[in-house]
Design a protein around this motif. Structure first.
Motif, mmCIF file in Angstrom:
data_model
loop_
_atom_site.group_PDB
_atom_site.id
_atom_site.type_symbol
_atom_site.label_atom_id
_atom_site.label_comp_id
_atom_site.label_asym_id
_atom_site.label_seq_id
_atom_site.Cartn_x
_atom_site.Cartn_y
_atom_site.Cartn_z
ATOM 1 N N CYS A 1 -4.616 -20.900 -28.474
ATOM 2 C CA CYS A 1 -5.045 -19.499 -28.530
ATOM 3 C C CYS A 1 -3.825 -18.599 -28.356
ATOM 4 N N MET A 2 -2.762 -18.924 -29.073
ATOM 5 C CA MET A 2 -1.492 -18.234 -28.905
ATOM 6 C C MET A 2 -1.517 -16.861 -29.575
ATOM 7 N N PRO A 3 -0.974 -15.824 -28.903
ATOM 8 C CA PRO A 3 -0.886 -14.507 -29.527
ATOM 9 C C PRO A 3 -0.119 -14.570 -30.843
ATOM 10 N N VAL A 4 -0.590 -13.817 -31.820
ATOM 11 C CA VAL A 4 -0.008 -13.881 -33.152
ATOM 12 C C VAL A 4 1.456 -13.465 -33.136
ATOM 13 N N GLU A 5 1.822 -12.517 -32.261
ATOM 14 C CA GLU A 5 3.217 -12.086 -32.207
ATOM 15 C C GLU A 5 4.125 -13.163 -31.620
ATOM 16 N N VAL A 6 3.577 -14.009 -30.736
ATOM 17 C CA VAL A 6 4.363 -15.115 -30.186
ATOM 18 C C VAL A 6 4.609 -16.158 -31.267
ATOM 19 N N MET A 7 3.577 -16.442 -32.060
ATOM 20 C CA MET A 7 3.758 -17.360 -33.188
ATOM 21 C C MET A 7 4.824 -16.850 -34.146
ATOM 22 N N ALA A 8 4.801 -15.548 -34.443
ATOM 23 C CA ALA A 8 5.743 -14.974 -35.393
ATOM 24 C C ALA A 8 7.185 -15.128 -34.926
ATOM 25 N N ARG A 9 7.398 -15.096 -33.625
ATOM 26 C CA ARG A 9 8.757 -15.223 -33.085
ATOM 27 C C ARG A 9 9.322 -16.629 -33.279
ATOM 28 N N ARG A 10 8.474 -17.578 -33.538
ATOM 29 C CA ARG A 10 8.928 -18.968 -33.638
ATOM 30 C C ARG A 10 9.514 -19.297 -35.002
ATOM 31 N N GLY A 11 9.456 -18.377 -35.912
ATOM 32 C CA GLY A 11 10.019 -18.604 -37.237
ATOM 33 C C GLY A 11 9.343 -17.729 -38.261
ATOM 34 N N PHE A 12 10.101 -17.299 -39.278
ATOM 35 C CA PHE A 12 9.575 -16.327 -40.219
ATOM 36 C C PHE A 12 8.353 -16.832 -40.974
ATOM 37 N N ASP A 13 8.294 -18.139 -41.230
ATOM 38 C CA ASP A 13 7.172 -18.685 -41.997
ATOM 39 C C ASP A 13 6.104 -19.334 -41.130
ATOM 40 N N THR A 14 6.241 -19.228 -39.804
ATOM 41 C CA THR A 14 5.277 -19.891 -38.917
ATOM 42 C C THR A 14 3.848 -19.463 -39.210
ATOM 43 N N LEU A 15 3.630 -18.162 -39.435
ATOM 44 C CA LEU A 15 2.264 -17.678 -39.671
ATOM 45 C C LEU A 15 1.691 -18.204 -40.983
ATOM 46 N N ARG A 16 2.557 -18.466 -41.960
ATOM 47 C CA ARG A 16 2.087 -18.981 -43.257
ATOM 48 C C ARG A 16 1.637 -20.437 -43.152
ATOM 49 N N TYR A 17 1.992 -21.087 -42.069
ATOM 50 C CA TYR A 17 1.518 -22.451 -41.816
ATOM 51 C C TYR A 17 0.468 -22.455 -40.713
ATOM 52 N N GLY A 18 0.103 -21.265 -40.254
ATOM 53 C CA GLY A 18 -0.901 -21.120 -39.212
ATOM 54 C C GLY A 18 -2.041 -20.244 -39.692
ATOM 55 N N PRO A 19 -2.332 -19.142 -38.999
ATOM 56 C CA PRO A 19 -3.498 -18.329 -39.351
ATOM 57 C C PRO A 19 -3.395 -17.618 -40.694
ATOM 58 N N LEU A 20 -2.196 -17.483 -41.263
ATOM 59 C CA LEU A 20 -2.053 -16.809 -42.555
ATOM 60 C C LEU A 20 -1.819 -17.780 -43.708
#
Length: 434
Positions: free
Chosen positions: A224-243
């Motif tokens: 249940c990680m905050p979306v902004e924390v995921m984004a900090r882990r790498g530019f494409d992290t969200l594209r392999y996660g919720p996006l």
């Protein structure tokens, strides 16, 4: 006859109270709402869903789908109410938040064996008791649990996603579809091209967060990680996660988008949607500014912004047995997310098992054994596994369920075989009078 106290009327507490009462045991259910509310709760009803309205996947090839089916067959109150108030969500079980909580509350308050006591409990009572005060345990009770075990218990942080009105979504830039077209098309998909995605991530990473005392990224549970924390882990992290765009086709282009934000219906009327995977603790103004960069949400009306709140969990492998009971005192049990089970269904399962075991102890019967070949049993064994060195909250998954004796190559077939084996065991237990 002994009265069993249940502390907390969340998912685990309500399930525990129901299972005890259904077995003829008198229950005193303590709930601090509405006299005292946590920062994340808004309703006086029981089993209020905060993080999401989804109970996740419903297919047996999915571990949480198996766990739900086990609970359904075992007369779970939470599963009954979820089915009665479900809203369409493709292959997932999602519910009308308000209708679900209201139904659970009515069933609990009307049960002849349950007495509801509206007050905060600030000490761990003598047994028989099941403590299910949840991830939002009050400071006083949190301190009491720490004192009870004689050691520090751990904290992590959780976040709830924003809600927007359906009429404010720009459907010229969005479309209805479920991933891989499974089930009915129950998600609104908001596409982003590469430039839009890159601009969004840049602003998301730089956005100002609300202050949360003691918060550090390392304390955020992955589920249940905050979306902004995921984004900090790498530019494409969200594209392999919720996006992630896989399994989706933009009807405007006929192609898979670069990135997709999915919205899921949050009430039965279909007038409110939540941003899937967008748990956050950004300041409200920043949420409006950054999330409005999603093209389909440029003019979105936010009816609730995401909030960050403290969650608490125990070092359960050192403290609890596989029935969620104190190793030192089997008449004192715990249930819910504080035990290290993560998720609505998992919390429900912990309340179920703690109650079934407590009922047997109170009535002088043998405690039924739920083996690791079942999802309910596997969770109980996971949280009580003393060999675990670094304990972290866990969603149900097939890796913690006992493997098959024979090898099955295809993953879906293997998972289905595990599920069928588990359900056969559950059916046999029911036939024996569980």
């Amino acid at each position: 006859m002994s009265v069993v106290k249940v502390i907390g009327a969340g998912l685990a507490g309500c399930e525990a109270a129901w299972q005890l009462a259904q077995r003829g045991i008198s229950v005193e259910l303590y709930e601090m709402k509405p006299q005292k509310m946590s920062p994340a709760h808004h309703s006086a009803d029981f089993a209020e869903l905060v993080c999401s309205n989804s109970f996740r996947g419903d297919r047996l090839e999915n571990a949480v789908g198996l766990l739900k089916e086990e609970l359904r067959r075992l007369d779970s109150l939470i599963m009954q109410c979820a089915e009665a108030t479900r809203v369409e969500a493709g292959g997932c079980l999602a519910v009308d938040r308000g209708g679900f909580a209201k139904m659970v509350t009515e069933k609990i308050r009307s049960h002849p064996n349950i007495t509801v006591i509206d007050e905060e409990v600030t000490q761990v009572p003598e047994g028989p008791v099941i403590v299910a005060t949840g991830p939002l345990t009050s400071d006083a009770m949190s301190d009491a649990i720490g004192a009870y075990f004689g050691q520090d218990h751990l904290h992590f942080f959780d976040a709830a996603a924003p809600l927007v009105t359906a009429e404010s979504i720009d459907m010229t830039k969005a479309w209805w579809q479920s991933r891989y077209d499974r089930g009915t098309p129950d998600y609104v998909n908001c596409a982003m091209d590469k430039a839009e995605y890159e601009a969004f991530v840049t602003e998301l990473v730089a956005a100002e967060e609300a202050e949360v005392h003691g918060f550090e990224d390392k304390n955020v549970f992955e589920g249940c990680m905050p979306v902004e924390v995921m984004a900090r882990r790498g530019f494409d992290t969200l594209r392999y996660g919720p996006l992630k765009p896989v399994g989706l086709t933009d009807p405007n282009t006929g192609k898979e988008p670069y990135a997709v934000v999915q919205l899921r219906q949050d009430n039965s009327e279909g007038s409110i949607f939540n941003l899937v995977g967008f748990q956050t603790h950004l300041k409200f103004g920043e949420q409006k500014r950054v999330f409005s960069m999603i093209p389909a949400l440029a003019n979105a009306e936010f009816v609730r912004y995401g909030v960050m709140h403290r969650n608490t969990f125990l070092q359960s492998p050192k403290l609890l047995d596989c029935y969620y009971a104190d190793r030192r005192n089997p008449m004192v049990a715990f249930a819910g997310q504080m035990t290290g089970v993560e998720g609505y269904v998992e919390s429900t399962a912990s309340g179920f098992l703690a109650a079934v075991a407590m009922a047997a102890k109170v009535q002088g019967k043998d405690v039924p054994a739920f083996p690791k070949t079942t999802a309910i049993g596997a969770l109980g064994h996971y949280i009580s596994d003393e060999s675990v060195v670094s304990f972290q909250p866990m969603n149900i998954n097939f890796s913690i369920i006992a493997p098959l004796e024979q090898r099955v190559r295809k993953k879906a077939e293997k998972n289905l075989a595990i599920a069928n084996r588990s359900l056969a065991i559950i059916d046999e237990m029911i036939a024996r009078g569980l």
